[in-house]
Scaffold this active site. Structure first.
Site, PDB file in Angstrom:
ATOM      1  N   GLU A 363      44.463  41.004  33.662  1.00 37.09           N
ATOM      2  CA  GLU A 363      45.536  42.002  33.491  1.00 37.09           C
ATOM      3  C   GLU A 363      46.110  41.967  32.067  1.00 37.09           C
ATOM      4  OE1 GLU A 363      47.942  42.962  36.783  1.00 37.09           O
ATOM      5  OE2 GLU A 363      46.460  42.264  38.228  1.00 37.09           O
TER       6      GLU A 363
HETATM    7  C1  FAD Z   1      38.555  36.230  37.730  1.00 46.51           C
HETATM    8  C2  FAD Z   1      38.766  37.557  37.069  1.00 46.51           C
HETATM    9  C3  FAD Z   1      39.281  38.612  37.802  1.00 46.51           C
HETATM   10  C4  FAD Z   1      39.447  39.858  37.207  1.00 46.51           C
HETATM   11  N1  FAD Z   1      39.876  40.921  37.972  1.00 46.51           N
HETATM   12  C5  FAD Z   1      39.830  42.176  37.449  1.00 46.51           C
HETATM   13  C6  FAD Z   1      40.060  43.326  38.267  1.00 46.51           C
HETATM   14  O1  FAD Z   1      40.353  43.227  39.470  1.00 46.51           O
HETATM   15  N2  FAD Z   1      39.935  44.553  37.696  1.00 46.51           N
HETATM   16  C7  FAD Z   1      39.617  44.720  36.388  1.00 46.51           C
HETATM   17  O2  FAD Z   1      39.519  45.868  35.960  1.00 46.51           O
HETATM   18  N3  FAD Z   1      39.402  43.642  35.580  1.00 46.51           N
HETATM   19  C8  FAD Z   1      39.490  42.390  36.080  1.00 46.51           C
HETATM   20  N4  FAD Z   1      39.243  41.297  35.275  1.00 46.51           N
HETATM   21  C9  FAD Z   1      38.882  41.504  33.883  1.00 46.51           C
HETATM   22  C10 FAD Z   1      39.958  41.036  32.904  1.00 46.51           C
HETATM   23  O3  FAD Z   1      41.065  41.881  32.949  1.00 46.51           O
HETATM   24  C11 FAD Z   1      39.291  40.939  31.540  1.00 46.51           C
HETATM   25  O4  FAD Z   1      38.419  39.833  31.567  1.00 46.51           O
HETATM   26  C12 FAD Z   1      40.315  40.790  30.423  1.00 46.51           C
HETATM   27  O5  FAD Z   1      41.047  41.967  30.269  1.00 46.51           O
HETATM   28  C13 FAD Z   1      39.653  40.423  29.083  1.00 46.51           C
HETATM   29  O6  FAD Z   1      38.580  41.255  28.796  1.00 46.51           O
HETATM   30  P1  FAD Z   1      37.169  40.635  28.357  1.00 46.51           P
HETATM   31  O7  FAD Z   1      36.799  39.628  29.385  1.00 46.51           O
HETATM   32  O8  FAD Z   1      36.227  41.747  28.128  1.00 46.51           O
HETATM   33  O9  FAD Z   1      37.473  39.883  27.036  1.00 46.51           O
HETATM   34  P2  FAD Z   1      37.467  40.523  25.558  1.00 46.51           P
HETATM   35  O10 FAD Z   1      38.237  41.788  25.571  1.00 46.51           O
HETATM   36  O11 FAD Z   1      36.069  40.562  25.065  1.00 46.51           O
HETATM   37  O12 FAD Z   1      38.282  39.427  24.752  1.00 46.51           O
HETATM   38  C14 FAD Z   1      37.701  38.237  24.253  1.00 46.51           C
HETATM   39  C15 FAD Z   1      38.760  37.516  23.432  1.00 46.51           C
HETATM   40  O13 FAD Z   1      39.129  38.343  22.314  1.00 46.51           O
HETATM   41  C16 FAD Z   1      40.519  38.574  22.311  1.00 46.51           C
HETATM   42  N5  FAD Z   1      40.807  39.907  21.799  1.00 46.51           N
HETATM   43  C17 FAD Z   1      40.236  41.079  22.145  1.00 46.51           C
HETATM   44  N6  FAD Z   1      40.793  42.088  21.466  1.00 46.51           N
HETATM   45  C18 FAD Z   1      41.739  41.556  20.668  1.00 46.51           C
HETATM   46  C19 FAD Z   1      42.665  42.080  19.720  1.00 46.51           C
HETATM   47  N7  FAD Z   1      42.750  43.398  19.485  1.00 46.51           N
HETATM   48  N8  FAD Z   1      43.474  41.220  19.082  1.00 46.51           N
HETATM   49  C20 FAD Z   1      43.432  39.890  19.338  1.00 46.51           C
HETATM   50  N9  FAD Z   1      42.579  39.338  20.211  1.00 46.51           N
HETATM   51  C21 FAD Z   1      41.748  40.165  20.879  1.00 46.51           C
HETATM   52  C22 FAD Z   1      40.942  38.428  23.764  1.00 46.51           C
HETATM   53  O14 FAD Z   1      42.337  38.142  23.883  1.00 46.51           O
HETATM   54  C23 FAD Z   1      40.059  37.279  24.201  1.00 46.51           C
HETATM   55  O15 FAD Z   1      40.629  36.065  23.814  1.00 46.51           O
HETATM   56  C24 FAD Z   1      39.136  40.030  35.841  1.00 46.51           C
HETATM   57  C25 FAD Z   1      38.649  38.954  35.112  1.00 46.51           C
HETATM   58  C26 FAD Z   1      38.439  37.742  35.694  1.00 46.51           C
HETATM   59  C27 FAD Z   1      37.854  36.623  34.879  1.00 46.51           C
END
Ligand code: FAD
Length: 380
Positions: A363
């Site tokens: 989230e």
């Molecule tokens: C167990 C679990 C349950 C989940 N449940 C749901 C769900 O029900 N529905 C749903 O839609 N999603 C869900 N998610 C997804 C979750 O919301 C995403 O994993 C999260 O938003 C991060 O996205 P990403 O994994 O693609 O990481 P990325 O966006 O690739 O980020 C990787 C790293 O880069 C950093 N980063 C990225 N952009 C920036 C920026 N502009 N400035 C600084 N730092 C940045 C991030 O903070 C992170 O540290 C779930 C994830 C998990 C692991």
């Protein structure tokens, strides 16, 4: 300003505490090991009104406020964060999204069953290439007149396997950027909608997380939520409330670990005295107690803002950012206070430590919360 909880709030908190102790605690280690969560427990949470806490009773909900919601979330999360994430997603993202922005027909058809826990919901925004950068949606929904055709992949979807109703965000018009995004109600079993295998996770292992595939899934036009192009706003508005739930989850994980650590420190002896009498341990307890109380105040403030009809984008982001940091830091300390026992499953704190991590990721990661907060601060 009144910091006291009302009689009603205390009753709600006690009911959630009682449920967590009597129903969630037994088997929590086994569920974590096996990565399962029985339908029976979901049904019981539904009976207690935990699946539609803030939903109007005319749609089958409990008609409670956001303060009640965070009290319930904290108590469930002290024992089982896998249970509480199911509650949080169903309440904040799915029920709230439908109640606030759905049509009357959508509410009658879907919300009434979701609010009672008869059906479970999932919120599908994230994709392999669209996590923090949620505007980069690759999933498409092509307007075919009386229906849309959805194609694409969603990943990390909580309740992904067990849900009946999926709110799916998709790009309908790439040329319009985030204004070309829509949200749709997709039902389990619609042709072309497939559920991938369950993820094998570090924490919240009882909650099921899946990748979802959409291959030419026909969704009736009446299943679009809101006006054409409302999807991105829909996602951001629901996530803002979702963050209150996840902040409360983080608070509960931290408080649960603290309570276990305090109890243990009063029982375990080293160098001829209970370890709480060693200042190094006593100061850890003091830090934990203080930080958890600060997190609780932020969580309550965000919930209060929601109840008052105030904008809660900032307060929910601050509550989630801070409570998740406290959860991560202090579950590690709870393990430390338990010494070697903290490293084994029987004492529960290692699970809470593993569960804490996700609160800094889903989230909106902590980095994304800081973007929200800093933008708000700079705009002021
Ligand atoms: C167990 C679990 C349950 C989940 N449940 C749901 C769900 O029900 N529905 C749903 O839609 N999603 C869900 N998610 C997804 C979750 O919301 C995403 O994993 C999260 O938003 C991060 O996205 P990403 O994994 O693609 O990481 P990325 O966006 O690739 O980020 C990787 C790293 O880069 C950093 N980063 C990225 N952009 C920036 C920026 N502009 N400035 C600084 N730092 C940045 C991030 O903070 C992170 O540290 C779930 C994830 C998990 C692991």
């Amino acid at each position: 300003m009144d910091f006291n909880l009302t009689e009603e709030h205390l009753m709600i908190r006690d009911a959630a505490r009682d449920f967590a102790q009597t129903e969630l605690l037994p088997g929590v280690i086994e569920r974590d090991n096996a990565q399962t969560f029985p339908d029976e427990l979901v049904r019981k949470m539904g009976e207690l009104g935990f699946m539609g806490i803030m939903v109007d009773p005319k749609y089958g909900g409990s008609g409670m406020d956001a303060i009640s919601y965070v009290l319930i979330m904290e108590e469930l999360s002290k024992i089982d964060a896998s249970a509480s994430v199911m509650v949080s997603v169903n309440n904040s993202l799915v029920c709230y999204g439908l109640e606030a922005f759905g049509t009357e027909d959508q509410k009658q058809k879907y919300l009434t069953k979701l609010a009672t826990g008869e059906n479970i919901g999932a919120f599908c925004l994230s994709e392999p290439e669209a996590g923090s950068d949620a505007t980069s949606q690759k999933t498409t929904a092509i307007d075919m007149g009386d229906h849309y055709v959805i194609n694409g992949t969603k990943n990390w979807i909580t309740n992904g396997g067990r849900s009946d109703v999926y709110l799916v965000i998709a790009q309908t018009d790439r040329g319009k950027g985030h204004r070309g995004i829509n949200a749709f109600i997709v039902e389990k079993g619609m042709p072309g909608f497939d559920i991938g295998p369950k993820e094998d996770k570090l924490g919240i292992r009882g909650s099921d997380t899946h990748t979802l595939q959409f291959n030419d899934v026909k969704v009736p036009k009446e299943n679009r939520i809101g006006e054409d192009g409302f999807g991105f706003k829909f996602a951001m508005k629901t996530l803002s409330g979702g963050r209150i739930g996840i902040a409360a989850q983080a608070l509960g994980i931290a408080a649960g670990a603290y309570e276990l650590a305090l109890k243990y420190s009063k029982e375990r002896k080293a160098f001829g005295t209970e370890i709480c009498n060693h200042q190094a341990i006593a100061f850890k307890l003091a830090d934990m107690y203080t930080d958890i109380e600060a997190a609780r105040l932020l969580v309550m403030k965000a919930a209060w803002d929601k109840d008052q009809g105030n904008n809660y984008d900032m307060s929910s982001a601050m509550a989630k950012l801070y409570a998740s940091k406290v959860a991560m830091e202090h579950t590690v300390e709870a393990v430390q206070i338990h010494g070697g026992n903290g490293f084994v499953k029987e004492y529960h704190v290692e699970r809470l430590m593993r569960d804490a991590k996700i609160t800094q990721i889903y989230e909106g990661t902590s980095e994304i919360q800081k973007i929200v907060i800093s933008r708000g601060v700079i705009k002021e």
